[in-house]
Design a protein around this motif. Structure first.
Motif, PDB file in Angstrom:
ATOM      1  N   GLU A  15      27.124  16.365  19.802  1.00  0.00           N
ATOM      2  CA  GLU A  15      27.362  16.324  21.235  1.00  0.00           C
ATOM      3  C   GLU A  15      26.755  17.592  21.821  1.00  0.00           C
ATOM      4  O   GLU A  15      26.731  18.630  21.164  1.00  0.00           O
ATOM      5  CB  GLU A  15      28.864  16.290  21.507  1.00  0.00           C
ATOM      6  CG  GLU A  15      29.195  15.996  22.945  1.00  0.00           C
ATOM      7  CD  GLU A  15      30.701  15.954  23.171  1.00  0.00           C
ATOM      8  OE1 GLU A  15      31.218  16.921  23.741  1.00  0.00           O
ATOM      9  OE2 GLU A  15      31.328  14.964  22.754  1.00  0.00           O
ATOM     10  N   HIS A  16      26.198  17.454  23.042  1.00  0.00           N
ATOM     11  CA  HIS A  16      25.557  18.603  23.688  1.00  0.00           C
ATOM     12  C   HIS A  16      25.891  18.562  25.169  1.00  0.00           C
ATOM     13  O   HIS A  16      25.596  17.567  25.829  1.00  0.00           O
ATOM     14  CB  HIS A  16      24.039  18.545  23.474  1.00  0.00           C
ATOM     15  CG  HIS A  16      23.292  19.645  24.134  1.00  0.00           C
ATOM     16  ND1 HIS A  16      22.345  19.434  25.103  1.00  0.00           N
ATOM     17  CD2 HIS A  16      23.379  20.996  23.980  1.00  0.00           C
ATOM     18  CE1 HIS A  16      21.860  20.598  25.506  1.00  0.00           C
ATOM     19  NE2 HIS A  16      22.466  21.560  24.839  1.00  0.00           N
ATOM     20  N   GLU A  17      26.542  19.585  25.685  1.00  0.00           N
ATOM     21  CA  GLU A  17      26.843  19.675  27.116  1.00  0.00           C
ATOM     22  C   GLU A  17      27.498  18.397  27.637  1.00  0.00           C
ATOM     23  O   GLU A  17      27.198  17.935  28.728  1.00  0.00           O
ATOM     24  CB  GLU A  17      25.563  19.962  27.921  1.00  0.00           C
ATOM     25  CG  GLU A  17      24.830  21.221  27.513  1.00  0.00           C
ATOM     26  CD  GLU A  17      25.531  22.503  27.959  1.00  0.00           C
ATOM     27  OE1 GLU A  17      26.317  22.446  28.919  1.00  0.00           O
ATOM     28  OE2 GLU A  17      25.313  23.536  27.311  1.00  0.00           O
ATOM     29  N   GLY A  18      28.377  17.812  26.816  1.00  0.00           N
ATOM     30  CA  GLY A  18      29.135  16.654  27.275  1.00  0.00           C
ATOM     31  C   GLY A  18      28.473  15.305  27.065  1.00  0.00           C
ATOM     32  O   GLY A  18      29.047  14.274  27.424  1.00  0.00           O
ATOM     33  N   HIS A  19      27.252  15.284  26.495  1.00  0.00           N
ATOM     34  CA  HIS A  19      26.612  13.992  26.210  1.00  0.00           C
ATOM     35  C   HIS A  19      26.300  13.873  24.720  1.00  0.00           C
ATOM     36  O   HIS A  19      26.299  14.851  23.986  1.00  0.00           O
ATOM     37  CB  HIS A  19      25.352  13.776  27.061  1.00  0.00           C
ATOM     38  CG  HIS A  19      24.355  14.884  26.989  1.00  0.00           C
ATOM     39  ND1 HIS A  19      24.195  15.816  27.975  1.00  0.00           N
ATOM     40  CD2 HIS A  19      23.453  15.208  26.028  1.00  0.00           C
ATOM     41  CE1 HIS A  19      23.245  16.658  27.634  1.00  0.00           C
ATOM     42  NE2 HIS A  19      22.776  16.322  26.454  1.00  0.00           N
ATOM     43  N   ASP A  20      26.029  12.632  24.314  1.00  0.00           N
ATOM     44  CA  ASP A  20      25.766  12.345  22.904  1.00  0.00           C
ATOM     45  C   ASP A  20      24.351  12.775  22.504  1.00  0.00           C
ATOM     46  O   ASP A  20      23.430  12.757  23.318  1.00  0.00           O
ATOM     47  CB  ASP A  20      25.880  10.837  22.639  1.00  0.00           C
ATOM     48  CG  ASP A  20      27.288  10.326  22.876  1.00  0.00           C
ATOM     49  OD1 ASP A  20      28.250  11.067  22.593  1.00  0.00           O
ATOM     50  OD2 ASP A  20      27.419   9.177  23.345  1.00  0.00           O
ATOM     51  N   ILE A  33      17.549  12.012  20.353  1.00  0.00           N
ATOM     52  CA  ILE A  33      17.670  11.551  21.735  1.00  0.00           C
ATOM     53  C   ILE A  33      18.926  12.157  22.339  1.00  0.00           C
ATOM     54  O   ILE A  33      20.014  12.053  21.754  1.00  0.00           O
ATOM     55  CB  ILE A  33      17.734  10.011  21.786  1.00  0.00           C
ATOM     56  CG1 ILE A  33      16.388   9.402  21.404  1.00  0.00           C
ATOM     57  CG2 ILE A  33      18.176   9.522  23.166  1.00  0.00           C
ATOM     58  CD1 ILE A  33      16.382   7.879  21.319  1.00  0.00           C
ATOM     59  N   HIS A  34      18.783  12.775  23.523  1.00  0.00           N
ATOM     60  CA  HIS A  34      19.937  13.325  24.237  1.00  0.00           C
ATOM     61  C   HIS A  34      20.346  12.380  25.359  1.00  0.00           C
ATOM     62  O   HIS A  34      19.510  11.962  26.153  1.00  0.00           O
ATOM     63  CB  HIS A  34      19.612  14.708  24.823  1.00  0.00           C
ATOM     64  CG  HIS A  34      19.674  15.813  23.822  1.00  0.00           C
ATOM     65  ND1 HIS A  34      20.402  16.970  24.016  1.00  0.00           N
ATOM     66  CD2 HIS A  34      19.099  15.916  22.597  1.00  0.00           C
ATOM     67  CE1 HIS A  34      20.276  17.755  22.947  1.00  0.00           C
ATOM     68  NE2 HIS A  34      19.486  17.151  22.085  1.00  0.00           N
ATOM     69  N   GLY A  35      21.659  12.085  25.425  1.00  0.00           N
ATOM     70  CA  GLY A  35      22.206  11.247  26.477  1.00  0.00           C
ATOM     71  C   GLY A  35      22.290   9.798  26.058  1.00  0.00           C
ATOM     72  O   GLY A  35      21.664   9.376  25.065  1.00  0.00           O
ATOM     73  N   ASP A  41      14.235  11.094  24.868  1.00  0.00           N
ATOM     74  CA  ASP A  41      13.780  11.312  23.495  1.00  0.00           C
ATOM     75  C   ASP A  41      13.095  12.680  23.443  1.00  0.00           C
ATOM     76  O   ASP A  41      11.955  12.841  23.875  1.00  0.00           O
ATOM     77  CB  ASP A  41      12.826  10.197  23.061  1.00  0.00           C
ATOM     78  CG  ASP A  41      12.547  10.241  21.564  1.00  0.00           C
ATOM     79  OD1 ASP A  41      12.499  11.361  21.006  1.00  0.00           O
ATOM     80  OD2 ASP A  41      12.375   9.159  20.970  1.00  0.00           O
ATOM     81  N   PHE A  42      13.837  13.663  22.934  1.00  0.00           N
ATOM     82  CA  PHE A  42      13.318  15.038  22.890  1.00  0.00           C
ATOM     83  C   PHE A  42      12.070  15.140  22.016  1.00  0.00           C
ATOM     84  O   PHE A  42      11.276  16.068  22.200  1.00  0.00           O
ATOM     85  CB  PHE A  42      14.393  15.989  22.358  1.00  0.00           C
ATOM     86  CG  PHE A  42      15.335  16.522  23.410  1.00  0.00           C
ATOM     87  CD1 PHE A  42      15.543  15.859  24.606  1.00  0.00           C
ATOM     88  CD2 PHE A  42      16.034  17.707  23.186  1.00  0.00           C
ATOM     89  CE1 PHE A  42      16.418  16.356  25.568  1.00  0.00           C
ATOM     90  CE2 PHE A  42      16.901  18.221  24.136  1.00  0.00           C
ATOM     91  CZ  PHE A  42      17.099  17.552  25.334  1.00  0.00           C
ATOM     92  N   ASP A  43      11.898  14.232  21.077  1.00  0.00           N
ATOM     93  CA  ASP A  43      10.730  14.308  20.206  1.00  0.00           C
ATOM     94  C   ASP A  43       9.471  13.789  20.890  1.00  0.00           C
ATOM     95  O   ASP A  43       8.360  14.059  20.437  1.00  0.00           O
ATOM     96  CB  ASP A  43      11.003  13.582  18.888  1.00  0.00           C
ATOM     97  CG  ASP A  43      12.107  14.286  18.122  1.00  0.00           C
ATOM     98  OD1 ASP A  43      12.001  15.515  17.965  1.00  0.00           O
ATOM     99  OD2 ASP A  43      13.090  13.632  17.732  1.00  0.00           O
ATOM    100  N   ALA A  75      13.680  18.235  28.886  1.00  0.00           N
ATOM    101  CA  ALA A  75      14.492  17.808  30.028  1.00  0.00           C
ATOM    102  C   ALA A  75      15.786  17.200  29.505  1.00  0.00           C
ATOM    103  O   ALA A  75      15.799  16.103  28.951  1.00  0.00           O
ATOM    104  CB  ALA A  75      13.724  16.788  30.854  1.00  0.00           C
ATOM    105  N   ASP A  76      16.873  17.949  29.681  1.00  0.00           N
ATOM    106  CA  ASP A  76      18.172  17.521  29.165  1.00  0.00           C
ATOM    107  C   ASP A  76      18.942  16.773  30.258  1.00  0.00           C
ATOM    108  O   ASP A  76      19.049  17.274  31.382  1.00  0.00           O
ATOM    109  CB  ASP A  76      18.943  18.777  28.749  1.00  0.00           C
ATOM    110  CG  ASP A  76      20.163  18.468  27.915  1.00  0.00           C
ATOM    111  OD1 ASP A  76      20.106  17.550  27.073  1.00  0.00           O
ATOM    112  OD2 ASP A  76      21.179  19.157  28.101  1.00  0.00           O
ATOM    113  N   PRO A  77      19.494  15.574  29.959  1.00  0.00           N
ATOM    114  CA  PRO A  77      20.235  14.821  30.990  1.00  0.00           C
ATOM    115  C   PRO A  77      21.650  15.380  31.168  1.00  0.00           C
ATOM    116  O   PRO A  77      22.656  14.701  30.949  1.00  0.00           O
ATOM    117  CB  PRO A  77      20.239  13.401  30.433  1.00  0.00           C
ATOM    118  CG  PRO A  77      20.241  13.580  28.952  1.00  0.00           C
ATOM    119  CD  PRO A  77      19.396  14.803  28.695  1.00  0.00           C
TER     120      PRO A  77
HETATM  121 ZN    ZN Z   1      21.430  17.597  25.648  1.00  0.00          ZN
END
Ligand code: ZN
Ligand code: SF4
Ligand code: F3S
Length: 103
Positions: A15-20, A33-35, A41-43, A75-77
């Motif tokens: 988990e990161h900043e409240g998202h998966d 993948i964040h969010g 997709d961070f990659d 870009a983090d959601p």
């Molecule tokens: Zn994130």
């Protein structure tokens, strides 16, 4: 492009900043993948920045990704709960790194 079926094909590993965060993750090369509602997709993200510029409700925030092969920021959601499903970010991302589940 981001896999639209990522919720079936990947597992939540963090988990990161409240998202998966959907794996696999192996830093610094593989970030997953964040969010979930707004998934990045961070990659794939090359830090183009169009999503940050165009989102009307400022869902995205830059996060550092040192030594990732595509870009040193992503870009983090961070505010995915604010999303109004306008789909602008999906349309403007040059590498199709974003999936929004407008269901
Ligand atoms: Zn994130
Ligand atoms: Fe922002 Fe629209 Fe993308 Fe939602 S779909 S994150 S509101 S640009
Ligand atoms: Fe990355 Fe695409 Fe946004 S490349 S910064 S997710 S427009």
């Amino acid at each position: 492009a981001i896999d639209p079926e990522f919720e079936q094909n990947r597992e939540i590993v963090d988990e990161h900043e409240g998202h998966d965060v959907w794996g696999p993750v192996e830093e610094p090369d593989e970030l997953g993948i964040h969010g979930t509602h707004v998934a990045v997709d961070f990659d794939l993200c090359i830090a183009d920045g169009a999503c940050l510029e165009d989102c009307p409700v400022d869902v995205f925030e830059w996060v550092d990704s040192p030594d990732h092969p595509e870009s040193e920021i992503k870009a983090d959601p961070a505010e995915e709960a604010q999303c109004i499903d306008c789909m602008l970010c999906v349309d403007v991302c040059p590498v199709d790194a974003i999936d929004v589940d407008a269901g």
